[in-house]
Design an enzyme around this catalytic site. Structure first.
Site, PDB file in Angstrom:
ATOM      1  N   GLU A 147       0.842  -1.068   0.024  1.00  0.00           N
ATOM      2  CA  GLU A 147       0.041  -0.001  -0.055  1.00  0.00           C
ATOM      3  C   GLU A 147       1.073   1.326  -0.043  1.00  0.00           C
ATOM      4  OE1 GLU A 147      -2.923   0.095  -0.486  1.00  0.00           O
ATOM      5  OE2 GLU A 147      -3.805  -2.006   0.044  1.00  0.00           O
ATOM      6  N   ASP A 294      -4.651  -9.515  -8.598  1.00  0.00           N
ATOM      7  CA  ASP A 294      -5.127  -8.643  -9.574  1.00  0.00           C
ATOM      8  C   ASP A 294      -3.705  -7.863 -10.137  1.00  0.00           C
ATOM      9  OD1 ASP A 294      -4.756  -7.290  -7.231  1.00  0.00           O
ATOM     10  OD2 ASP A 294      -6.656  -6.423  -7.262  1.00  0.00           O
ATOM     11  N   GLU A 388     -18.419  -6.068  -2.431  1.00  0.00           N
ATOM     12  CA  GLU A 388     -17.083  -6.577  -2.116  1.00  0.00           C
ATOM     13  C   GLU A 388     -17.171  -7.780  -2.690  1.00  0.00           C
ATOM     14  OE1 GLU A 388     -13.791  -4.920  -0.255  1.00  0.00           O
ATOM     15  OE2 GLU A 388     -14.966  -4.280  -2.077  1.00  0.00           O
ATOM     16  N   GLU A 406     -12.486   0.597  -9.547  1.00  0.00           N
ATOM     17  CA  GLU A 406     -11.982  -0.449 -10.754  1.00  0.00           C
ATOM     18  C   GLU A 406     -13.097  -0.507 -11.693  1.00  0.00           C
ATOM     19  OE1 GLU A 406      -9.275  -1.258  -7.374  1.00  0.00           O
ATOM     20  OE2 GLU A 406     -11.536  -1.120  -7.335  1.00  0.00           O
ATOM     21  N   THR A 492      -1.260   1.173 -11.016  1.00  0.00           N
ATOM     22  CA  THR A 492      -2.632   0.382 -10.278  1.00  0.00           C
ATOM     23  C   THR A 492      -3.364   1.445  -9.376  1.00  0.00           C
ATOM     24  OG1 THR A 492      -3.756  -1.487  -9.350  1.00  0.00           O
ATOM     25  CG2 THR A 492      -1.561  -0.547  -8.205  1.00  0.00           C
TER      26      THR A 492
END
Length: 931
Positions: A147, A294, A388, A406, A492
Site C-alpha cells: 500500500e 489482480d 465487495e 475499478e 494500479t
C-alpha cells in the site's frame, strides 16, 4: 492506466528488440481512438452534456477533497460521518485495512496528480508545498509495503511527473526543484529492507522508522505475502530508478517478479494467492484475477509498456492464456485451484476483479472485456454499487462497498477503445449513485451494506486518487486536459508515470529469464497494435450485440459456465447430486456419496457429519463432484443458519442538513413492530429521562410522539421499550453505553426479549453502538431538532426534502446544485467483509439481573422472522439459491455493562463438515506437479 497510443499506425508490425523498445510497447497496446468508431447502438451524448457531467465530477471532487483538507488534514484519511481525521492508533483498529495509514497525510499525497488532471493547478501547487512542509516519512509506525508503494511512493512520483511537466510549460511550479522526487527516494530506501529475504520477495510490512526484524520494529516475523503484494512494485520502483539513476530499486522489484514467475504452477501457468516469502511454497493455492493477485498481472503488461522489456509481455501472455483457458467463464471470472485448474475454488467473485476488463482492453481482447463489464454493470444496477463479493447467482456475499474505482476504470478504457456512448451512460449512472447514496455533508461515505444503504465512517484515499480521475477523463475531450494523457501510463493506483522513462537511465540488465522456464510459441503473442477492423468486424452494433444477451443475466437467467462439469452431462448423462436435493435416508443418494468419496456419520445428538476423502472416490471426476457437493453443503448450512436470524435495520437521519444522506447500521429487536413487514417509522428524536429508561419516564411530554433515545444497561431491553411506549414514544433507539463501540469493529446483534410475553410492545426498537449513536447525539447538540427514519432499508428522499435542500443549498454554496445533491436509498442486511467467518448478527438480552432465567434467551426460545429471499428465476432449473453469506450464529447476553461478556457462539445446527480443510488440501495436492 493510460492509453499507450501515440502516433503509430494500427496493425503495423512491431520490432521485438532494439533501442526503441518504447515504440514496441506503445504500438503493441495502441488503442482505438474514440472518434474513429461507431456511435450506433446508443444515442450519442452531446458535448454540452459531457461538459455538464465533467463539471459535476469536479464539484464532487471539491466536496471530497475540501472536506478532507478542512476536517482531516494532516491526518491520513477523512472520516466523513464524524467530520474528523482518521489517525492511526487513535481509532479502533480495523486490522489490515489500517496498514495503509502511516501518519504521512496519505489522502493528500494520493490526490496530487488528480489535481492536475482535473485542471486544478493552483491547488496542486499549494498541495505540493503542504507535502514538502508537513509530511514526515520517519514515523514509528508499521505499514504495508504494498500500500505504501502504490499510494505514497506512487503519489510522490506522479506528483513529480506532473510538477516537472507544469514547470516546463512555464506558468506553474517554477520554484520546483525535484523536492517530491527526493522524498520518493527517501521513502524508497525506507522500503528496501523489506526485500532482505533469500527469495527476494518483500516482507509484507515494514516500520518506517526502524525497518525490519528489530525489537522496536514490531515486524519482520511474517512468513507469507500475497502475490499482488510482491508483484506490484516494478512500475514505481523502476520509475524511481529511472528518475534518479539509482538502479537498486528496479533491481529488487525485478528480482521479486522473477521469483514469482519461477514459482508459477508449470502445467497450468497459474499463480496462487499467497506465497511463503522464504521458501516460495504456495500457501493459498487458489488462483483468480481478483484480490491477492489482480495487480500482479496488471504490472507485467504495464512493465512492458513502460520499460520495453519483451520478457514481461511474454510472461503476461503466458498467464493470460491460462486465465482465459481456466478462469474466464464468460461473463464470469471464477477462481480455480492451480494444480487442478478445471476445479472451481469458490462460488463467488470479489469486486477487485472489476479492473480486468480494462486490462483486457489494453491487451486488445475486447469481446470478453465487454461481457464481464456488462455483467458487473447489471450487478451494480441491482445493488447501486458493486458489493465487495457476490455469488455466481449474483447474490451479495460480502455487502460492503468502500467506494472502489475499478469498475469506473474499466468503463473508461472500454469507452476509449470503442467510442460507444453506452459507456458514457454507465459513467453517468456511477455519478448519480455516488451522489444519491454515498454523499454525506462531510464528503462521501463508504457503504457498510449495499442492501440497507448504511454507511461506514470511511473515505479511502484511493477514492480521490482514482475514482474522480477516471470519471473526469471519461467525459473530457482532449482540449479539456492541459497535457497529453497519452504520454503517461497509469499505475494500479492511477498515478501517472511518463512513457519517456523507457529510454532513460537504462542501466539495469534486462535478462530474459522467461525462456529458461518454458517453451513459448511466439505466434500466440500479439506483436501488433489492435486493429479496429479486427476488434469490430464491420458491425456498428458489435459491442451492443455482445451486451444484449447479458441484459437480464443478474435477475432472470443462470450465468453460463458456473459449474463447468455439468457441461459433460448435457449429452444425456445424469447430472451430479446437488446438496439441495440430498436426503440422508435415500439409498441412491448414499451410494452416490460413496462413489464421490464422501462418508456419512450419524451423531448421537441427531446431527449428520459428512467427511470427504478424495482418494476413496471412484474417479477423479467423482472426486471433483464430491468436493463441489461438500462446498454446496457448507453454503446451504450457512444459508439455513442465516435464515434463522433477523436482518439488521437502518436509522436514516432525514432532517437538515443530512436529508437522508447519513444511514446508520442498527440491530433489530425480537419484539415490537417488525419493520420488514410494516411501514417505516419516522419522527424526531428525544432523550428519555432517566436516560437508561429503566423506570417510568419523568419527561413524557418530551418523548410523546417522538422516537426516544435510551442508554443501554441496568435493565432488560423489553422493560425499556415498555417504559417509553407508556410515555407515548412512537419508537425507541437504544445506544450502547460502552464508549467507543462501533458496528465497524463489533458484531451486530439482536435485542432479545425478557423471557416473558412481549406482545404488548407495539413500537419498533433498534440498537446502535456508541459510535453510531454519538452521530445522532452530536446532531441534536448542534441542530436541536433531528428527525430520523427507522426502517429495514434506507429510503429515497421525498420531493419535500428535495425542495427543502435545494432552497438551503442556494445559501450554502454556489457550486452545488439540486441535481448534484440527491439522496440515500435501498437494500437489506449487513455482512462484515473483514471478518467473513465471524457472525455478523447475534442476539443479546439487556439486563443487570444476575438471574439467568430472566436475563437470557436460549436459541431454542428465540423467535425470529427469517429475511425474505428472492428466488432467482431459472431457465433450466440448475441455479442454486445460495446466498453464500459469512456464517451467522446466535448469541445471548445478560448484562450489557461495559465489562459484560459478548456471550458464546452457538454451534451450527446442521451438518458438521469435519476435516473438510484437510480433505481439500489432500485433494489439491493429489496430482501436484514438481516445481
Amino acid at each position: 492506466m493510460s492509453e499507450a497510443g501515440g502516433g503509430l499506425g494500427c496493425g503495423s508490425p512491431v520490432p521485438q528488440r532494439g533501442p526503441w523498445s518504447l515504440v514496441a510497447a506503445t504500438a503493441a497496446l495502441c488503442l482505438v481512438s474514440a472518434t474513429s468508431v461507431w456511435t450506433a447502438g446508443a444515442a450519442p451524448m452531446s458535448r454540452e452534456e459531457k461538459q455538464k457531467l465533467g463539471n459535476q465530477v469536479l464539484e464532487m471532487f471539491d466536496h471530497a477533497y475540501g472536506n478532507y483538507m478542512e476536517h482531516a488534514y494532516p491526518a491520513d484519511e477523512l472520516m466523513p460521518l464524524t467530520c474528523r481525521g482518521r489517525v492511526r492508533g487513535q481509532e479502533p483498529s480495523r486490522g489490515d485495512v489500517d496498514d495503509a495509514l502511516g501518519k504521512f497525510s496519505l489522502t493528500l499525497i494520493d490526490s496530487l496528480d488528480t489535481l492536475v488532471v482535473l485542471n486544478k493547478t493552483k491547488e496542486f501547487e499549494d498541495a505540493v508545498r503542504k507535502v514538502l512542509r508537513d509530511v514526515n516519512l520517519d514515523n514509528d509506525v508499521v505499514v504495508s509495503v504494498f500500500e505504501t508503494n502504490i499510494r505514497v511512493l506512487g503519489g510522490l512520483l506522479g506528483g513529480h511527473s506532473l510538477a516537472i511537466m507544469l514547470k516546463e510549460k512555464g506558468e506553474y511550479m517554477q520554484w520546483y526543484n525535484d523536492e517530491l522526487l527526493l522524498m520518493a527516494k527517501q521513502l524508497g530506501y525506507k522500503l528496501l529492507p523489506a526485500f532482505n529475504t533469500t527469495s527476494g520477495l518483500p516482507y509484507p510490512r515494514i516500520n518506517l522508522k526502524f525497518g525490519i526484524r528489530k525489537p522496536e520494529a514490531r515486524t519482520g516475523t511474517e512468513t507469507d505475502t500475497c502475490t499482488a503484494c510482491a508483484g506490484t512494485l516494478i512500475l514505481e520502483f523502476a520509475a524511481l530508478s529511472r528518475f534518479t539513476g539509482a538502479t537498486i530499486f528496479e533491481e529488487y522489484a525485478r528480482k521479486a517478479l522473477d521469483f514469482l514467475w519461477e514459482k508459477r504452477q508449470r502445467s497450468s501457468n497459474l499463480v496462487g494467492v499467497t506465497i511463503n516469502i522464504h521458501t516460495g511454497d504456495w500457501v493459498r493455492k487458489d488462483s483468480g484475477v481478483g484480490a491477492g493477485i489482480d495487480s500482479y498481472y496488471e504490472y507485467l503488461l504495464k512493465a512492458y509498456v513502460l520499460l520495453g522489456d519483451d520478457s514481461f509481455l511474454e510472461r503476461f501472455n503466458t498467464h493470460y492464456d491460462a486465465i482465459m483457458r481456466y478462469i474466464s467463464q464468460p461473463p464470469l471470472l471464477l477462481d480455480v485451484h492451480i494444480h487442478k485448474p478445471m476445479l472451481n475454488a469458490r462460488t463467488w467473485m470479489d469486486a477487485l476483479l472489476a479492473f480486468f476488463p480494462g486490462l483486457q482492453v489494453l491487451k486488445g481482447d475486447i469481446r470478453p472485456a465487454i461481457e464481464t463489464h456488462e455483467m458487473l454493470y447489471q450487478v451494480i444496477k441491482k445493488h447501486n454499487f458493486l458489493p465487495e463479493a457476490f455469488t455466481t447467482d449474483f447474490r451479495v456475499h460480502w455487502a460492503q462497498h468502500p467506494l472502489r474505482p475499478e469498475f469506473a476504470e474499466s468503463t473508461y478504457f472500454l469507452y476509449k477503445a470503442t467510442g460507444d456512448p453506452y459507456y458514457l451512460e454507465v459513467g453517468k449512472t456511477l455519478i448519480e449513485n455516488l451522489n444519491k447514496y454515498a454523499r454525506v455533508p462531510c464528503g462521501f461515505a463508504a457503504m457498510k451494506d449495499v442492501r440497507t444503504g448504511s454507511h461506514e465512517d470511511r473515505m479511502d484515499s484511493f477514492f480521490l486518487a482514482e475514482m474522480f480521475k477516471y470519471l473526469y477523463l471519461l467525459f473530457a475531450d482532449k482540449e479539456d486536459i492541459i497535457f497529453d494523457i497519452e504520454d503517461y501510463i497509469f499505475t494500479t493506483e492511477a498515478h501517472l508515470l511518463p512513457l519517456w522513462l523507457s529510454t532513460t537511465n537504462q542501466r539495469v540488465s534486462k535478462k530474459n529469464t522467461t525462456s529458461e522456464y518454458t517453451e513459448l510459441d511466439d505466434s500466440n503473442f500479439d506483436w501488433t497494435c489492435p486493429n479496429t477492423q479486427i476488434l469490430f468486424p464491420n458491425d456498428p452494433l458489435y459491442a451492443q450485440s455482445i451486451r444484449e444477451p447479458l441484459k437480464n443475466v443478474v435477475d432472470k437467467s443462470c450465468p453460463r459456465g458456473i459449474i463447468r462439469v455439468e457441461e459433460s452431462f448435457r449429452s444425456g448423462a445424469k447430472p451430479p447430486l446437488r446438496a439441495r436435493d440430498f436426503m440422508a435416508t435415500n439409498p441412491e443418494h448414499l451410494e452416490i456419496l460413496k462413489k464421490m468419496g464422501v462418508s456419512l456419520i450419524h451423531l448421537k445428538d441427531g446431527r449428520v457429519q459428512l467427511v470427504q476423502h478424495a482418494i476413496q472416490a471412484a474417479s477423479s471426476i467423482d472426486a471433483e463432484d464430491g468436493l463441489r457437493f461438500m462446498q454446496e453443503m457448507i453454503e446451504l448450512s450457512s444459508q439455513q443458519q442465516k435464515e434463522q436470524q433477523l436482518p439488521p435495520r437502518a436509522v436514516q437521519i432525514v432532517s437538515h442538513p443530512f436529508f437522508g444522506r447519513v444511514v446508520l447500521t442498527a440491530g433489530p429487536a425480537q419484539f415490537g413492530l417488525d419493520l420488514s413487514k410494516h411501514k417505516e417509522t419516522r419522527g424526531f428524536v428525544a432523550s428519555s429521562k432517566p436516560y437508561n429508561g429503566c423506570s417510568e419516564l419523568t419527561n413524557p411530554e418530551a418523548v410523546v410522539g417522538k422516537i426516544a433515545l435510551i442508554q443501554r444497561g441496568q435493565c432488560m431491553f423489553a422493560e425499556k421499550a415498555r417504559n417509553i411506549q407508556n410515555a407515548g414514544a412512537i419508537g425507541g433507539i437504544v445506544i450502547d453505553d460502552n464508549e467507543g463501540s462501533s458496528s465497524d469493529t463489533a458484531p451486530l446483534f439482536q435485542m432479545a426479549g425478557d423471557g416473558k410475553d412481549t406482545d404488548d410492545i407495539k413500537i419498533p426498537m433498534l440498537f446502535l453502538f456508541s459510535k453510531e449513536g454519538s452521530i445522532i447525539l452530536d446532531a441534536i447538540r448542534e441542530y436541536e431538532e433531528v428527525e430520523v427514519l427507522l426502517s429495514d432499508k434506507a429510503k429515497d428522499r421525498d420531493p419535500e426534502m428535495e425542495n427543502e435542500e435545494q432552497s438551503s443549498s442556494e445559501n450554502d454554496s454556489q457550486n452545488q446544485s439540486a441535481e448534484q445533491i440527491i439522496s440515500i436509498s435501498q437494500a437489506v442486511d449487513l455482512v462484515d467483509q473483514e471478518s467473513p467467518e465471524e457472525s455478523s448478527l447475534s442476539s443479546h438480552a439487556d439486563s443487570s439481573s444476575a438471574d439467568p432465567d430472566s436475563a437470557a434467551v436460549s436459541p431454542a426460545e428465540q423467535t425470529s422472522n427469517p429475511s425474505e429471499s428472492q428466488e432467482p428465476t431459472s431457465l433450466d432449473g440448475e441455479c442454486t439459491d445460495l446466498d453464500n453469506q459469512p456464517q451467522e450464529q446466535s448469541e445471548t447476553e445478560e448484562d450489557s455493562s461495559p465489562n459484560a461478556s459478548w456471550g458464546k457462539k452457538v454451534q451450527p445446527i446442521d451438518s458438521i463438515l469435519a476435516d473438510w480443510n484437510e480433505d481439500i488440501e489432500a485433494f489439491e495436492m493429489m496430482e501436484k506437479d514438481e516445481l
